[in-house]
Design a protein around this motif. Structure first.
Motif, mmCIF file in Angstrom:
data_model
loop_
_atom_site.group_PDB
_atom_site.id
_atom_site.type_symbol
_atom_site.label_atom_id
_atom_site.label_comp_id
_atom_site.label_asym_id
_atom_site.label_seq_id
_atom_site.Cartn_x
_atom_site.Cartn_y
_atom_site.Cartn_z
ATOM 1 N N ALA A 151 54.057 33.506 36.247
ATOM 2 C CA ALA A 151 55.690 33.453 36.073
ATOM 3 C C ALA A 151 55.912 31.900 35.719
ATOM 4 O O ALA A 151 56.542 32.215 35.001
ATOM 5 N N HIS A 152 54.868 30.964 35.375
ATOM 6 C CA HIS A 152 54.789 29.963 34.423
ATOM 7 C C HIS A 152 54.111 29.538 33.364
ATOM 8 O O HIS A 152 53.716 28.058 33.133
ATOM 9 N N ALA A 181 43.867 32.437 32.032
ATOM 10 C CA ALA A 181 45.750 32.258 33.556
ATOM 11 C C ALA A 181 46.817 32.993 33.464
ATOM 12 O O ALA A 181 47.053 34.040 33.914
ATOM 13 N N VAL A 182 46.583 32.785 32.326
ATOM 14 C CA VAL A 182 48.151 33.226 31.695
ATOM 15 C C VAL A 182 48.692 34.748 30.895
ATOM 16 O O VAL A 182 49.158 34.797 30.648
ATOM 17 N N GLN A 183 46.839 34.641 29.995
ATOM 18 C CA GLN A 183 47.516 36.380 29.326
ATOM 19 C C GLN A 183 45.522 36.836 29.843
ATOM 20 O O GLN A 183 45.112 37.184 28.961
ATOM 21 N N PRO A 184 45.901 36.976 31.535
ATOM 22 C CA PRO A 184 44.258 37.763 31.888
ATOM 23 C C PRO A 184 44.395 39.334 30.925
ATOM 24 O O PRO A 184 44.613 39.929 30.981
ATOM 25 N N GLN A 185 42.883 39.198 30.481
ATOM 26 C CA GLN A 185 42.213 40.286 30.310
ATOM 27 C C GLN A 185 41.432 41.098 31.034
ATOM 28 O O GLN A 185 40.550 40.595 32.359
ATOM 29 N N ARG A 186 42.150 42.637 31.372
ATOM 30 C CA ARG A 186 41.451 43.266 32.572
ATOM 31 C C ARG A 186 39.951 43.691 32.037
ATOM 32 O O ARG A 186 39.976 44.363 31.366
ATOM 33 N N PRO A 187 39.369 43.646 33.262
ATOM 34 C CA PRO A 187 37.929 43.422 32.935
ATOM 35 C C PRO A 187 38.063 45.892 32.712
ATOM 36 O O PRO A 187 38.794 46.843 33.386
#
Length: 187
Positions: A151-152, A181-187
Motif C-alpha cells: 500500500a505504501h 517487500a513491495v514486489q514480493p515473489q511468491r514461492p
C-alpha cells in the motif's frame, strides 16, 4: 504474546513518556505522521498506549534514539517475530525514514529492512526457515506487513530514489530487501 511481555512493553513506553513528556503533547501534524493519533492503536492486541508519542519522538533530536529503542521493543516480540503493532506502524516508519536530517534515520531504515525480511513469504520447501519462523497462519502480522508495504510502495520507492540520502545509508542488499517487500515473489 504473554501478559508479562505486554506489561514490559507498556512499562517501557510509560518510562519513555516520563523521560520525554513533550513528545506526548507535541503536535501530530507532521507530514510523515498523517492520522497517527487516530490510527486505532488501542484496537491492536498488545499495543501499549503512547505509540503516537513514540513516533513523534523519532523526530526529536534528543528523544529520537530512546524513542527508536522503545519502538523496537514494541514492534518486535522477539528477534525473529514482529508484534501485531508492526503493520500499523509501517506507513509511519516509511514516512519518517524519508525525512532528511532525522537523527535516527539509519535505525528507521534498519527497522524497515527487518520488517521486510520477516514479512517475506516463506517457501514451503524451506523447512528450516519455517521451523525457525513459524508459518504465516501462526503469524498473521506478516501478511499485514506485506499489505502495508504494498500500500505504501510509492513512498518506499521515493525513499529509495531520494538523491539526498547519504551514500551507504542503504546498502545494496538492504535496498533489494526493501524492493522485495513491495514486489514480493511468491514461492
Amino acid at each position: 504474546m504473554c501478559v508479562a511481555d505486554a506489561a514490559a512493553k507498556e512499562a517501557a513506553v510509560a518510562r519513555f513518556l516520563r523521560e520525554h513528556p513533550r513528545t506526548a503533547h507535541a503536535a501530530g501534524d507532521h507530514a510523515a505522521l498523517p492520522g497517527c493519533a487516530d490510527a486505532g492503536w488501542s484496537r491492536i492486541p498488545g499495543c501499549p498506549a503512547g505509540i503516537p508519542a513514540l513516533l513523534r519522538g523519532l523526530l526529536d533530536e534528543t528523544a529520537g534514539p530512546e524513542a527508536l529503542r522503545v519502538l523496537g521493543i514494541v514492534l518486535m516480540d522477539s528477534v525473529l517475530h514482529m508484534s501485531a503493532v508492526m503493520p500499523a506502524a509501517l506507513p509511519y516508519l516509511i514516512g519518517l525514514a524519508a525525512v532528511p536530517g532525522t537523527t535516527v534515520r539509519p535505525g528507521l531504515i534498519d527497522l524497515l529492512v527487518v520488517a521486510a525480511d520477516l514479512s517475506s513469504p516463506l517457501d514451503a520447501d524451506d523447512e528450516p526457515r519455517a521451523l525457525l519462523l513459524g508459518d504465516d497462519c501462526e503469524h498473521p502480522e506478516r501478511e499485514r506487513c506485506r499489505a502495508a508495504f504494498a500500500a505504501h510502495a510509492c513512498a518506499l520507492h521515493a525513499l529509495l530514489e531520494d538523491e539526498t540520502l547519504p551514500a551507504g545509508l542503504i546498502s545494496t542488499d538492504d535496498r533489494e530487501r526493501l524492493l522485495g517487500a513491495v514486489q514480493p515473489q511468491r514461492p
